[in-house]
Design a protein around this motif. Structure first.
Motif, PDB file in Angstrom:
ATOM      1  N   VAL A 122    -140.769 -31.772   2.689  1.00 55.24           N
ATOM      2  CA  VAL A 122    -140.994 -33.075   2.067  1.00 55.24           C
ATOM      3  C   VAL A 122    -139.774 -33.973   2.212  1.00 55.24           C
ATOM      4  O   VAL A 122    -139.893 -35.160   2.518  1.00 55.24           O
ATOM      5  N   PHE A 123    -138.598 -33.417   1.996  1.00 61.02           N
ATOM      6  CA  PHE A 123    -137.383 -34.237   2.002  1.00 61.02           C
ATOM      7  C   PHE A 123    -136.628 -34.186   3.327  1.00 61.02           C
ATOM      8  O   PHE A 123    -135.461 -34.558   3.382  1.00 61.02           O
ATOM      9  N   GLU A 124    -137.276 -33.777   4.387  1.00 60.42           N
ATOM     10  CA  GLU A 124    -136.615 -33.627   5.679  1.00 60.42           C
ATOM     11  C   GLU A 124    -136.006 -34.937   6.178  1.00 60.42           C
ATOM     12  O   GLU A 124    -134.918 -34.959   6.735  1.00 60.42           O
ATOM     13  N   TYR A 125    -136.685 -36.033   5.981  1.00 61.09           N
ATOM     14  CA  TYR A 125    -136.196 -37.310   6.497  1.00 61.09           C
ATOM     15  C   TYR A 125    -135.539 -38.156   5.426  1.00 61.09           C
ATOM     16  O   TYR A 125    -135.303 -39.336   5.620  1.00 61.09           O
ATOM     17  N   HIS A 126    -135.214 -37.555   4.282  1.00 60.59           N
ATOM     18  CA  HIS A 126    -134.515 -38.271   3.224  1.00 60.59           C
ATOM     19  C   HIS A 126    -133.059 -37.830   3.106  1.00 60.59           C
ATOM     20  O   HIS A 126    -132.346 -38.351   2.278  1.00 60.59           O
ATOM     21  N   ARG A 127    -132.651 -36.857   3.911  1.00 60.56           N
ATOM     22  CA  ARG A 127    -131.275 -36.358   3.852  1.00 60.56           C
ATOM     23  C   ARG A 127    -130.758 -36.124   5.250  1.00 60.56           C
ATOM     24  O   ARG A 127    -131.504 -35.909   6.190  1.00 60.56           O
ATOM     25  N   PRO A 129    -128.734 -36.486   8.975  1.00 60.28           N
ATOM     26  CA  PRO A 129    -128.669 -37.480  10.042  1.00 60.28           C
ATOM     27  C   PRO A 129    -130.009 -38.158  10.333  1.00 60.28           C
ATOM     28  O   PRO A 129    -130.047 -39.234  10.894  1.00 60.28           O
ATOM     29  N   ALA A 130    -131.119 -37.565   9.940  1.00 59.22           N
ATOM     30  CA  ALA A 130    -132.419 -38.157  10.231  1.00 59.22           C
ATOM     31  C   ALA A 130    -132.855 -39.179   9.183  1.00 59.22           C
ATOM     32  O   ALA A 130    -133.879 -39.817   9.332  1.00 59.22           O
ATOM     33  N   ALA A 131    -132.071 -39.341   8.102  1.00 58.13           N
ATOM     34  CA  ALA A 131    -132.445 -40.279   7.044  1.00 58.13           C
ATOM     35  C   ALA A 131    -132.379 -41.710   7.568  1.00 58.13           C
ATOM     36  O   ALA A 131    -131.509 -42.076   8.347  1.00 58.13           O
ATOM     37  N   HIS A 132    -133.308 -42.500   7.100  1.00 62.08           N
ATOM     38  CA  HIS A 132    -133.354 -43.897   7.560  1.00 62.08           C
ATOM     39  C   HIS A 132    -132.521 -44.787   6.681  1.00 62.08           C
ATOM     40  O   HIS A 132    -132.561 -44.929   5.587  1.00 62.08           O
TER      41      HIS A 132
END
Length: 132
Positions: A122-127, A129-132
């Motif tokens: 769920v939080f893969e793209y919230h933390r 280097p991949a976070a926006h």
């Protein structure tokens, strides 16, 4: 969603007919309950899809005159290099093994790993280097 609701409505009718035939022929209470409860669950899902399909605009899949090209375009975002689904599947398998052999410690470890994997997914793209 009309196609999906139709599929579940057909499954509902099938399970209820099978439940009636099984009741007449077998008279075994567990199988009768299982067939009728499966039909009820299928009815719940089909009814939900029917209500949702009324609120949404028509999709290309719901148009009988639709062409394949009507569905072209962006479908959604899918992570190209995520390893979290693999970890989630391994944790679910570990939990299943724990349930099969009824090892309480393995069930606890499996559920903990499932929670960690779901959180990572769920939080893969919230933390990081991949976070926006």
């Amino acid at each position: 969603m009309k196609i999906e609701s139709r599929i579940f409505e057909i499954c509902t009718a099938f399970f209820f007919v099978c439940g009636i035939v099984y009741t007449v022929l077998a008279r075994e209470p567990v199988g009768i309950a299982a067939l009728f409860l499966t039909g009820g669950l299928s009815l719940i899902v089909g009814t939900y899809f029917r209500f949702v399909s009324r609120r949404l605009e028509e999709r290309p899949e719901d148009n009988p005159e639709g062409e394949i090209a009507d569905g072209a375009g962006e479908v959604g975002f899918f992570s190209p290099g995520s390893y979290w689904p693999l970890g989630l599947a391994a944790a679910a398998a570990l939990t299943g093994i724990g349930l099969a052999f009824w090892y309480a410690w393995l069930i606890l470890v499996g559920f903990t790993l499932i929670l960690i994997a779901v959180g990572g997914l769920v939080f893969e793209y919230h933390r990081g280097p991949a976070a926006h």
